[in-house]
Design an enzyme around this catalytic site. Structure first.
Site, PDB file in Angstrom:
ATOM      1  N   ASN A 229      15.101  -8.139  37.686  1.00 17.87           N
ATOM      2  CA  ASN A 229      14.437  -8.844  37.858  1.00 17.87           C
ATOM      3  C   ASN A 229      14.001  -8.338  39.683  1.00 17.87           C
ATOM      4  O   ASN A 229      15.573  -8.145  40.163  1.00 17.87           O
ATOM      5  CB  ASN A 229      13.734 -10.407  38.366  1.00 17.87           C
ATOM      6  CG  ASN A 229      15.202 -10.998  38.731  1.00 17.87           C
ATOM      7  OD1 ASN A 229      16.482 -10.525  37.614  1.00 17.87           O
ATOM      8  ND2 ASN A 229      15.586 -12.399  39.044  1.00 17.87           N
ATOM      9  N   ILE A 230      13.192  -7.764  40.782  1.00 23.06           N
ATOM     10  CA  ILE A 230      13.461  -7.667  42.037  1.00 23.06           C
ATOM     11  C   ILE A 230      12.065  -8.089  42.641  1.00 23.06           C
ATOM     12  O   ILE A 230      11.330  -9.331  42.375  1.00 23.06           O
ATOM     13  CB  ILE A 230      12.735  -5.970  41.911  1.00 23.06           C
ATOM     14  CG1 ILE A 230      13.050  -5.298  41.253  1.00 23.06           C
ATOM     15  CG2 ILE A 230      12.702  -5.793  43.269  1.00 23.06           C
ATOM     16  CD1 ILE A 230      13.135  -3.754  40.806  1.00 23.06           C
ATOM     17  N   GLU A 231      13.610  -9.921  43.627  1.00 26.42           N
ATOM     18  CA  GLU A 231      12.635 -10.220  44.271  1.00 26.42           C
ATOM     19  C   GLU A 231      12.385  -9.358  45.796  1.00 26.42           C
ATOM     20  O   GLU A 231      12.123  -8.998  46.158  1.00 26.42           O
ATOM     21  CB  GLU A 231      13.275 -11.812  44.387  1.00 26.42           C
ATOM     22  CG  GLU A 231      13.494 -12.719  42.718  1.00 26.42           C
ATOM     23  CD  GLU A 231      14.090 -13.444  43.220  1.00 26.42           C
ATOM     24  OE1 GLU A 231      15.007 -14.065  44.338  1.00 26.42           O
ATOM     25  OE2 GLU A 231      14.412 -13.865  41.845  1.00 26.42           O
TER      26      GLU A 231
ATOM     27  N   CYS B 145       9.331  -9.544  37.424  1.00 26.55           N
ATOM     28  CA  CYS B 145      10.084 -10.239  36.231  1.00 26.55           C
ATOM     29  C   CYS B 145      11.011  -9.134  35.444  1.00 26.55           C
ATOM     30  O   CYS B 145      10.584  -7.622  35.462  1.00 26.55           O
ATOM     31  CB  CYS B 145       9.491 -10.783  34.705  1.00 26.55           C
ATOM     32  SG  CYS B 145       8.932 -11.929  36.537  1.00 26.55           S
TER      33      CYS B 145
ATOM     34  N   GLU C  89      11.195  -8.158  32.774  1.00 19.59           N
ATOM     35  CA  GLU C  89      10.260  -7.486  31.329  1.00 19.59           C
ATOM     36  C   GLU C  89       9.662  -6.712  32.004  1.00 19.59           C
ATOM     37  O   GLU C  89       9.935  -5.185  31.110  1.00 19.59           O
ATOM     38  CB  GLU C  89      10.093  -9.029  31.046  1.00 19.59           C
ATOM     39  CG  GLU C  89      10.971  -9.775  30.139  1.00 19.59           C
ATOM     40  CD  GLU C  89      10.541 -10.838  31.489  1.00 19.59           C
ATOM     41  OE1 GLU C  89      11.285 -10.636  32.143  1.00 19.59           O
ATOM     42  OE2 GLU C  89      11.284 -12.702  30.623  1.00 19.59           O
TER      43      GLU C  89
ATOM     44  N   CYS D  76       8.525 -15.745  31.036  1.00 26.75           N
ATOM     45  CA  CYS D  76       7.626 -16.859  31.971  1.00 26.75           C
ATOM     46  C   CYS D  76       6.228 -16.092  31.113  1.00 26.75           C
ATOM     47  O   CYS D  76       5.985 -15.350  30.480  1.00 26.75           O
ATOM     48  CB  CYS D  76       7.426 -16.112  33.395  1.00 26.75           C
ATOM     49  SG  CYS D  76       7.102 -14.894  33.336  1.00 26.75           S
TER      50      CYS D  76
ATOM     51  N   CYS E 277       4.913 -13.084  31.822  1.00 21.68           N
ATOM     52  CA  CYS E 277       5.335 -11.475  30.785  1.00 21.68           C
ATOM     53  C   CYS E 277       4.509 -11.408  29.865  1.00 21.68           C
ATOM     54  O   CYS E 277       4.548 -11.098  29.257  1.00 21.68           O
ATOM     55  CB  CYS E 277       7.302 -11.151  31.210  1.00 21.68           C
ATOM     56  SG  CYS E 277       7.536 -11.402  33.121  1.00 21.68           S
TER      57      CYS E 277
END
Ligand code: THU
Length: 132
Positions: free
Chosen positions: A42-44, A53, A55, A86, A89
């Site tokens: 995941n990359i925020e 996310c 996935e 989620c 995804c």
């Protein structure tokens, strides 16, 4: 490729997660029919909704490389129960995965649950629903 090998790839990539906001690291590993593995974390972002996310990072990496056929996916996070993907995804998975495809959900305590795509998102909206 065993389930555990794919899960190990997800555990490995999870360390690359960029999570300054949630501090919640997720890793994913996607096996293609051609035998390749595409991983994602995941990359925020400071603008929270722009975050992606693990996935979807793995799936979009694979799709962007021309892969369209997938065998299985592993997802891992430091959760009590096997990490539940989620809703967004799940919808993206249902676009590209066969309804019978296995998805391995796990955590750092080796608590793993394998579900089929159709169990993860039953009655999903599909391309075919627009083709009447
Ligand atoms: N997250 C994932 O990467 N995958 C999931 O299945 C659940 C949530 C991420 C999004 C966000 O970076 C963090 O976990 C907390 O929601």
């Amino acid at each position: 490729m065993s389930n555990q090998e794919l899960i190990n790839k997800a555990i490995e990539i999870r360390e690359q997660a960029y999570v300054p906001y949630s501090k919640f690291k997720v890793g994913a590993a996607l096996l293609t029919k051609s035998g390749k593995i595409y991983t994602g974390c995941n990359i925020e972002n400071a603008a929270y909704p722009v975050s992606l996310c693990a996935e979807r990072v793995a799936i979009f990496k694979a799709i962007s490389e021309g892969e369209t056929e997938f065998i299985e996916l592993a997802v891992v996070a430091d959760t009590e129960r096997p990490v539940p993907p989620c809703g967004s995804c799940r919808q993206v998975m249902s676009e590209f995965f066969d309804s019978k495809m296995n998805i391995h959900l796990t955590n750092l305590n080796d608590n793993t649950m394998t579900v089929r795509m159709e169990e993860l998102l039953p009655f999903s909206f599909q391309k075919s629903d627009m083709e009447k």
